[in-house]
Each structure stands twice: as C-alpha cells, then as structure tokens.
Design a protein around this motif. Structure first.
Motif, PDB file in Angstrom:
ATOM      1  N   HIS A   1       5.293  10.066   2.465  1.00 12.54           N
ATOM      2  CA  HIS A   1       6.110   9.453   3.513  1.00 12.54           C
ATOM      3  C   HIS A   1       7.242   8.670   2.834  1.00 12.54           C
ATOM      4  CE1 HIS A   1       2.402  10.394   5.658  1.00 12.54           C
ATOM      5  NE2 HIS A   1       3.017  10.173   6.800  1.00 12.54           N
ATOM      6  N   ARG A   2       8.165   9.403   2.219  1.00 11.22           N
ATOM      7  CA  ARG A   2       9.138   8.737   1.347  1.00 11.22           C
ATOM      8  C   ARG A   2      10.353   8.206   2.088  1.00 11.22           C
ATOM      9  NH1 ARG A   2      10.846  13.241  -2.925  1.00 11.22           N
ATOM     10  NH2 ARG A   2      10.134  11.483  -4.153  1.00 11.22           N
ATOM     11  N   THR A   3      10.618   8.666   3.301  1.00 13.41           N
ATOM     12  CA  THR A   3      11.757   8.153   4.050  1.00 13.41           C
ATOM     13  C   THR A   3      11.300   7.148   5.102  1.00 13.41           C
ATOM     14  OG1 THR A   3      11.675   9.850   5.764  1.00 13.41           O
ATOM     15  CG2 THR A   3      12.945  10.374   3.771  1.00 13.41           C
TER      16      THR A   3
ATOM     17  N   ALA B   1       6.907  -2.734   6.472  1.00 15.82           N
ATOM     18  CA  ALA B   1       7.433  -1.711   5.568  1.00 15.82           C
ATOM     19  C   ALA B   1       7.998  -2.330   4.303  1.00 15.82           C
ATOM     20  CB  ALA B   1       8.528  -0.909   6.266  1.00 15.82           C
ATOM     21  N   LEU B   2       7.880  -1.595   3.201  1.00 10.95           N
ATOM     22  CA  LEU B   2       8.516  -1.920   1.940  1.00 10.95           C
ATOM     23  C   LEU B   2       9.476  -0.765   1.639  1.00 10.95           C
ATOM     24  CD1 LEU B   2       6.628  -3.012  -1.330  1.00 10.95           C
ATOM     25  CD2 LEU B   2       8.918  -2.099  -1.250  1.00 10.95           C
ATOM     26  N   TRP B   3      10.747  -1.082   1.545  1.00  8.38           N
ATOM     27  CA  TRP B   3      11.778  -0.066   1.315  1.00  8.38           C
ATOM     28  C   TRP B   3      11.987   0.124  -0.177  1.00  8.38           C
ATOM     29  CZ3 TRP B   3      17.588  -0.891   3.092  1.00  8.38           C
ATOM     30  CH2 TRP B   3      18.340   0.226   2.700  1.00  8.38           C
TER      31      TRP B   3
ATOM     32  N   VAL C   1       0.852  -1.185   0.000  1.00  9.25           N
ATOM     33  CA  VAL C   1       0.000   0.000   0.000  1.00  9.25           C
ATOM     34  C   VAL C   1       0.889   1.237   0.000  1.00  9.25           C
ATOM     35  CG1 VAL C   1      -1.915  -1.168   1.167  1.00  9.25           C
ATOM     36  CG2 VAL C   1      -0.220   0.093   2.530  1.00  9.25           C
ATOM     37  N   PHE C   2       0.321   2.359  -0.441  1.00  2.29           N
ATOM     38  CA  PHE C   2       1.010   3.641  -0.443  1.00  2.29           C
ATOM     39  C   PHE C   2       0.539   4.497   0.731  1.00  2.29           C
ATOM     40  CE2 PHE C   2       1.523   3.580  -5.327  1.00  2.29           C
ATOM     41  CZ  PHE C   2       2.823   3.105  -5.220  1.00  2.29           C
TER      42      PHE C   2
ATOM     43  N   ILE D   1       0.576  -6.614   5.352  1.00  2.00           N
ATOM     44  CA  ILE D   1       0.447  -5.343   4.643  1.00  2.00           C
ATOM     45  C   ILE D   1       1.763  -4.586   4.792  1.00  2.00           C
ATOM     46  CG2 ILE D   1      -0.842  -3.187   4.456  1.00  2.00           C
ATOM     47  CD1 ILE D   1      -3.087  -4.592   6.111  1.00  2.00           C
ATOM     48  N   LEU D   2       2.311  -4.138   3.651  1.00  3.27           N
ATOM     49  CA  LEU D   2       3.567  -3.392   3.682  1.00  3.27           C
ATOM     50  C   LEU D   2       3.330  -1.966   3.201  1.00  3.27           C
ATOM     51  CD1 LEU D   2       6.101  -5.984   2.217  1.00  3.27           C
ATOM     52  CD2 LEU D   2       5.452  -5.605   4.612  1.00  3.27           C
ATOM     53  N   LEU D   3       3.697  -1.012   4.035  1.00  2.00           N
ATOM     54  CA  LEU D   3       3.626   0.408   3.690  1.00  2.00           C
ATOM     55  C   LEU D   3       4.908   0.791   2.964  1.00  2.00           C
ATOM     56  CD1 LEU D   3       2.181   3.196   4.032  1.00  2.00           C
ATOM     57  CD2 LEU D   3       3.538   3.468   6.128  1.00  2.00           C
ATOM     58  N   GLU D   4       4.788   1.232   1.712  1.00  2.00           N
ATOM     59  CA  GLU D   4       5.973   1.580   0.928  1.00  2.00           C
ATOM     60  C   GLU D   4       6.465   2.984   1.284  1.00  2.00           C
ATOM     61  OE1 GLU D   4       7.136   2.247  -3.740  1.00  2.00           O
ATOM     62  OE2 GLU D   4       5.888   0.517  -3.221  1.00  2.00           O
ATOM     63  N   THR D   5       7.787   3.134   1.324  1.00  2.00           N
ATOM     64  CA  THR D   5       8.377   4.468   1.454  1.00  2.00           C
ATOM     65  C   THR D   5       8.135   5.180   0.127  1.00  2.00           C
ATOM     66  OG1 THR D   5      10.546   3.588   0.771  1.00  2.00           O
ATOM     67  CG2 THR D   5      10.114   3.774   3.142  1.00  2.00           C
TER      68      THR D   5
END
Length: 267
Positions: free
Chosen positions: A146-148, A166-168, A102-103, A138-142
C-alpha cells in the motif's frame, strides 16, 4: 515544521550518541527504529524504559515515534500481529512517544486487495482501542503493498478511528506515481508525520544526501507549507539496508540545513 531523523541511519548506535548527534546538528527529535538489533526495543524492562525517557528529557530532544515492523495486512492469524502492536504501544506510552509506525505488509499473491484492506482495517480497529487507552497513535506507513496515499486510504477509510493515522513516506508515494499534492490531499486528515529521504532513481534506491537525488522534496515541503501543516519532517536514511551508503553522521548537518532552506523558501 520540526526536524527529526530515524535511527535506521545509525544502526545499533547507543542512545546517548544518537541524542548528541541530534543536538549537534539542529534536529528537534528522533524516530527510534524499534527492533531487537537496536538499543531500544519491546524487550526492555521498566527501569530501562525509564532510563530511555530520562535520556531524551535530559538532552532536550523529543522522541517522535517508534518505527515498528508489525504488518497489519499480512496473511495469517490476527493475534500475533495484535500482540506485536500492543507491545509497541506499551513501549511508546512508557517512553512518552506519541506515535507507533506499522507497515501494511499485504501479500497480493495470496490475497485480493479487498482481503488485504479488510485484514488491515480489522486489526487496526482492534488495536485502536488499546492505543486510545494509552494516548498513543498508530500510523500506517505508505509502504510495500500500500505504497500510495490512495492505497493507504482504502484501509484508513474502513477503520475510521482517530487513534489510527498515516505516515507519509515520500519515496514510496513517488515510486507509486502519486504527486505530492495528491498525497497530501488524501492523507491530510490523518497525517501523523512525513518521512523524507533521497535516492538516485527508480532503479537505484540507495540512500543519498537530501537534495542529491530525484525525490520531489521541495514540492512536498511546499505543499505542506501552503496548507499550513506544522508537523514533523523525519529523515529516514536507510543505512541499515545499504552498508555501502555514506555514514549518516557525516550528512546530518547538511541535511538539516537543506530542509531548513526548503522551509524558508516555501514560507
């Protein structure tokens, strides 16, 4: 570490062709861009889902995850966002995928950072219960608002659920001015997998072959190796958004060789 690539780099390509590319070029897995434009999306029926799972199994390729487009920090009502995440989670479960991307998608023109963080955390916390029932993470992508890793951790720290991680994306953390060692230190307890790519500059983010641009891929791999991380490196080549970029199938072999070389050098 295992290698995968995203179907964002081969827009609309039929799944059998995607799987042939993976096996031909040394990739252990595939991340499926999950969108109505693509062969695999949340509108598939039970028989079609079973066929997709069987195709992956028959090819001996792992389905790394579903790259969805739900925006968890976006302004507005929660329910449409939660419905989108639930549909992605159900599809991932049916296909045997361990992860759903997800973004953030916050809009800091109409939200304060605190409001965006709280909105995302509330939705992710709610969706985490369904994810837990299905055994999908569920992975929240940088990315975007919220890019960092520091940005993403403001949300993940509020959620505090093992099914939300998290997804880096190495491009976005670099664009945000974060060093790979800083990113890994923040995300490591939550890290699902890592998206690698390469670009020419801050101003020109047209996708390039791995190693042909400015992103600190060697440093990222070295940091991961030094800490004994043994997850996935997934090449996200953004062909869908850059029509003039070179075709990904022509680059896949050299890409897997480049990543393997970085892994060997950092071992």
């Amino acid at each position: 570490m295992k290698l995968a690539f995203s179907t964002l780099g081969v827009p609309g390509l039929p799944l059998p062709d995607v799987l042939r590319l993976a096996t031909a070029h040394g990739y252990h897995g595939v991340e499926l861009r999950t969108h109505p434009e693509e062969p695999v999306h949340t509108g598939l029926g039970p028989a079609e889902r079973a066929d997709v799972a069987a195709e992956f199994k028959g090819a001996g390729v792992e389905l790394l995850g579903l790259a969805g487009y739900a925006q968890v920090a976006a302004p507005g009502d929660d329910e449409p966002v939660l419905a989108e995440i639930r549909a992605l989670l159900d599809l991932a479960h049916d296909l045997g995928a361990p992860y759903v991307r997800v973004f953030p998608g916050g809009d800091l023109d109409v939200q304060t950072p605190e409001e965006a963080d709280a909105t995302a955390a509330r939705r992710l916390g709610t969706a985490a219960e369904h994810a837990n029932d299905l055994g999908v993470r569920i992975l929240l992508e940088t990315h975007d608002s919220h890019r960092t890793a520091a940005d993403a951790m403001r949300i993940l720290g509020l959620v505090g659920h093992r099914q939300v991680g998290a997804l880096w994306d190495v491009m976005h953390t670099w664009l945000g001015g974060e060093q790979p060692s800083e990113t890994y230190a923040a995300l490591s307890p939550h890290l699902g997998y890592v998206q690698v790519k390469d670009i020419a500059s801050v101003e020109d983010t047209t996708p390039l072959p791995l190693g042909a641009g400015v992103l600190p891929l060697a440093e990222c791999v070295e940091v991961l190796s030094r800490h004994g991380w043994d997850g996935w490196l997934c090449w996200e080549y953004e062909k869908r958004w850059y029509e003039d970029a070179a075709p990904l199938p022509d680059l896949l072999g050299a890409g897997s060789e480049h990543l393997s070389r970085l892994l060997n050098e950092s071992a």
